[in-house]
Design an enzyme around this catalytic site. Structure first.
Site, PDB file in Angstrom:
ATOM      1  N   ASN A 227       0.823  -1.214   0.000  1.00  0.00           N
ATOM      2  CA  ASN A 227       0.000   0.000   0.000  1.00  0.00           C
ATOM      3  C   ASN A 227       0.850   1.254   0.000  1.00  0.00           C
ATOM      4  OD1 ASN A 227       0.421  -1.262   2.658  1.00  0.00           O
ATOM      5  ND2 ASN A 227      -0.406   0.646   3.442  1.00  0.00           N
TER       6      ASN A 227
ATOM      7  N   HIS B  59      -5.836  -8.340   6.725  1.00  0.00           N
ATOM      8  CA  HIS B  59      -5.833  -7.531   7.950  1.00  0.00           C
ATOM      9  C   HIS B  59      -7.126  -7.879   8.678  1.00  0.00           C
ATOM     10  CE1 HIS B  59      -5.642  -4.022  10.569  1.00  0.00           C
ATOM     11  NE2 HIS B  59      -6.816  -3.624  10.129  1.00  0.00           N
TER      12      HIS B  59
ATOM     13  N   HIS C 216      -0.935  -9.747  12.068  1.00  0.00           N
ATOM     14  CA  HIS C 216      -1.064  -9.166  13.420  1.00  0.00           C
ATOM     15  C   HIS C 216      -2.360  -9.503  14.160  1.00  0.00           C
ATOM     16  CE1 HIS C 216      -1.779  -5.140  11.004  1.00  0.00           C
ATOM     17  NE2 HIS C 216      -2.864  -5.879  10.957  1.00  0.00           N
TER      18      HIS C 216
ATOM     19  N   ASP D  87       5.642  -5.769  12.112  1.00  0.00           N
ATOM     20  CA  ASP D  87       4.559  -4.837  11.786  1.00  0.00           C
ATOM     21  C   ASP D  87       5.081  -3.400  11.764  1.00  0.00           C
ATOM     22  OD1 ASP D  87       2.023  -4.307  10.964  1.00  0.00           O
ATOM     23  OD2 ASP D  87       1.095  -4.458  12.941  1.00  0.00           O
TER      24      ASP D  87
END
Lengths: 431, 321
Positions: free
Chosen positions: A99, A184, A237, A310
């Site tokens: 992204n 995500h 995550h 992350d």
């Protein structure tokens, strides 16, 4: 290139279940062997690195979830500054989210990112391909062509695919290439506008909340879609007990699913945002203590396949904002190993398991050959002292971005040297 | 027709069908007479000596709720070569997509004393609904993603002319199987005739349940084309080339397009077929489409012959037979 002989080191290679004192010889940038007889002397002209019997030598770490600013947000982080921060943390391979600006939804850009990693001479970049064009969640990106160009897996980065039908199609199409989809895990409509986990603390602070269940709701849906389509799915995550329970059960049922978590979710809980510390504003938000403990338990029982930093670089100005409008995310490259070792020192997981979560297990999720000490493999190595204490100080970290959520945290375990293809790229004698 | 004599004792031929709505469930003994008669008409077409009096006085209406040039023209020629009065009705599908209106149309057609009604509709099952209400014999010229029986018959005829038999042939149907009535009709017909049928395409364009139709599923051309006798390409609609089914035309061609390299995996003289119209450079490379192995133009020729055979046979089985 001079041969390098590591002597008196504790060799740990989770891929080969190796944990013993020993020596390791590097020749021509590759690992020549770990079973060099003690009686045999060092090769002619070799550089000797002596571990004094205490230092650990393990594969260079594989970090499967990293955001870098390049291309498009170079004021936050560049490939080079990220590489410096990575090798300072013992990391030699990073998987980079797509992204950026432009989005990595084009085969040429995936090739470019790989090449940019090689240029640094310090790290390998494994680019994620965008799952949808511009990571906008609607039109499929060229998954097949991106995979040919070296995209390691497909994701929209910090955005979940909201639409169930779209997610089903993505999992279905990706199956044709046996490509991995990384999600995500957060229901976007439940998360909209929120900046902290729903609960007492968010209520006291007057911050808009995101229910912890936003994670489990999306995970439940996607696990069901993975089962329906046969697609390969990974959750990044993961941070809640409920989400981890769902993944644990799905794995037991044979669903093709894996997951990672990040150090903040097993080392910190939501109380660190207590005085509106925006450096602790993350996405997903830090959780209640019970969830943190559940993440620790899932590290110990194997439900979690990898620990990823992350890493999300933010500029100071991105963070110097009222909490709800400040950017989310924290840096994590330099602290990845030491925060993970805190789990070892606390007795939750063993050293071998901890390093497995940082080396061969993420590599195997990504089907990368990195993360082992096998003979003939590129000599990507991390040398660290597991007991050296240090304190994390935002502003003094290697690399450009300083927005660490661990500011002030005392840690044990320090990287002393990192080697990429046999060349020292971090530590005292770094060339 | 002497060709049909060999099946004279078969129960299926004692009472010709009134409609041709689909191939599903059709016994080989029902299929073969269509092929045999079409073979005969193919010869007559070439010599331009078709029986112009066969359907004299009969009315054929081409009722097309969906745009089509090729199929409509093929039926129109077939009807005219047999002497029928042919009328084309093209109805914009947007204005007629409610069941009630369709049945009103049926009532209108009955009042006109139509004998043969060729129907194309964007909705699966629409010709079957009409068939319940009209007195004419209904030929399904393609309904939604359900069936296109005359296409399957003409494909089968083309294959039979090259191989002589169906047993032992392996046929790969490649592309957008999900949205293809051509694929479904071909699967039914070719499996009924004893062929091994494979479907090949991206998982988003191949329904998971298609295996229940007796085919094997392949998601790479390399896997699906190896050793086949016939490569049947399907048209992929341009509008599927973005969104959530296929990301782009270039990716589609890269992984699912038929080029010479992939064709080389098939048997040496494998046939290349396409129902048309082709998207050159998307599902098929021009060099393949125009090669000696391509029988695409022969398919079009057989289309008219097959439709003549269908009109001929149905007109015998019509009203009260």
């Amino acid at each position: 290139m001079k041969p390098v002989l590591f002597e008196n080191v504790r060799l740990i290679d989770p891929a080969g279940s190796l944990d013993r004192p020993g020596r390791l010889l590097v020749r021509d940038g590759v690992i020549a062997g770990t079973d060099l007889p003690q009686a045999e002397g060092a090769p002619e002209g070799a550089e000797i690195v002596d571990g004094g019997g205490q230092l650990v030598l393990c594969p260079g770490l594989v970090d499967m979830r990293v955001t870098i600013g390049e291309p498009g947000y170079e004021y936050r982080e560049t490939v080079l500054s990220a590489a410096k921060a990575a090798v300072a943390g013992g990391i030699t391979t990073i998987a980079v989210l797509p992204n950026t600006s432009p989005t990595i939804d084009n085969p040429a850009l995936a090739r470019l990112l790989r090449a940019r990693g090689e240029e640094t001479g310090m790290i390998d970049i494994l680019p994620y391909g965008a799952l949808t064009r511009e990571c906008a969640g609607t039109e499929m990106a060229e998954i097949g062509l991106l995979a040919e160009a070296g995209a390691i897996a497909f994701t929209d980065g910090p955005h979940a695919i909201a639409d169930s039908r779209t997610m089903r199609q993505m999992l279905t199409y990706a199956r044709g290439f046996d490509a991995l989809i990384v999600q995500h895990p957060e229901d976007p409509s439940l998360a909209r506008g929120g900046c902290a986990t729903d609960g007492e603390l968010a209520t006291r602070l007057g911050l808009p909340g995101i229910p912890a269940a936003a994670e489990a709701i999306l995970i439940a849906r996607d696990l069901r879609l993975a089962r329906m389509t046969g697609g390969r799915l990974h959750f990044g995550h993961v941070s809640t007990a409920e989400g981890l329970d769902l993944i644990r059960a799905a794995k037991a049922d044979g669903v093709r699913v894996s997951c990672d978590t990040a150090p903040p979710y097993f080392d910190l809980n939501e109380t660190v945002i207590g005085d509106f510390r925006t450096y602790a504003k993350l996405s997903p938000p830090l959780r209640a203590e019970a969830d943190r403990r559940a993440v620790c338990a899932a590290l110990a029982d194997g439900t979690i396949d990898a620990i990823a930093s992350d890493h999300m670089p933010c500029d100071a100005d991105d963070k110097r904002q009222p909490f709800a409008v400040a950017a989310a995310g924290g840096t994590g490259l330099c602290t990845l190993l030491a925060v993970t070792l805190a789990q070892v020192h606390a007795g939750n997981i063993g050293m071998m398991d901890a390093l497995g979560l940082l080396t061969n297990r993420p590599a195997s999720v990504l089907r990368s050959a990195a993360g082992t000490l096998g003979a003939g493999k590129p000599a990507d190595l991390c040398l660290f002292n597991p007991d050296t204490g240090w304190i994390v100080r935002a502003g003094e970290l290697p690399g450009k971005a300083q927005n660490t959520p661990f500011d002030g945290r005392a840690l044990e375990g320090r990287v002393l040297g990192t080697w990429k293809n046999g060349r020292r790229v971090f530590g005292a004698a770094a060339a | 027709m002497s060709e049909r004599g060999s099946h004279g004792s078969n129960v299926f031929l004692t009472r010709p069908a009134r409609h041709l709505l689909g191939v599903q469930g059709m016994h080989p003994a029902r299929i073969t007479p269509f092929l045999d008669l079409a073979e005969h008409y193919a010869l007559l077409n070439r010599s331009r000596k078709t029986p112009r009096d066969l359907l004299r006085g009969r009315t054929l209406i081409n009722l097309f709720f969906e745009d089509s040039t090729r199929t409509r023209t093929s039926f129109e020629l077939a009807g005219k070569r047999l002497g029928a009065d042919v009328v084309n009705m093209t109805v914009a599908s947007s204005s007629v997509n409610k069941g009630e209106t369709l049945l009103d149309t049926a009532a209108t057609l009955n009042a006109m004393h139509t004998d043969l009604l060729v129907v194309r509709h964007s909705q699966s099952g629409a010709p079957a609904l009409l068939a319940q209400k009209v007195q004419a014999s209904v030929v399904n010229a393609g309904d939604g993603t359900h069936e296109h029986p005359t296409q399957a018959l003409l494909d089968a005829l083309t294959i039979r002319r090259h191989f002589g038999v169906f047993e032992g042939l392996t046929i790969a149907i490649c592309g957008d199987v999900s949205h293809s009535r051509v694929a479904r009709s071909n699967i039914h017909l070719l499996t009924a005739m004893g062929c091994q049928v494979r479907v090949v395409g991206p998982p988003t364009l191949v329904p998971g349940a298609i295996g229940a139709l007796g085919v094997s599923i392949h998601h790479t051309m390399e896997d699906g084309l190896r050793g086949v006798d016939v490569v049947m390409m399907l048209r992929v609609q341009r509008e599927r080339m973005k969104g959530t089914q296929v990301p782009s035309a270039r990716e589609y061609f890269r992984f699912y397009g038929l080029d010479n390299k992939r064709l080389a995996l098939a048997k040496p003289h494998a046939l290349v077929m396409h129902p048309g119209p082709m998207n050159r450079g998307v599902e098929i490379d021009s060099r393949v489409a125009d090669s000696d192995q391509s029988v695409i133009r022969e398919q079009v020729e057989m289309g008219v012959a097959v439709r003549m055979a269908v009109l001929d046979i149905l007109s015998r089985g019509g009203d009260g037979a």
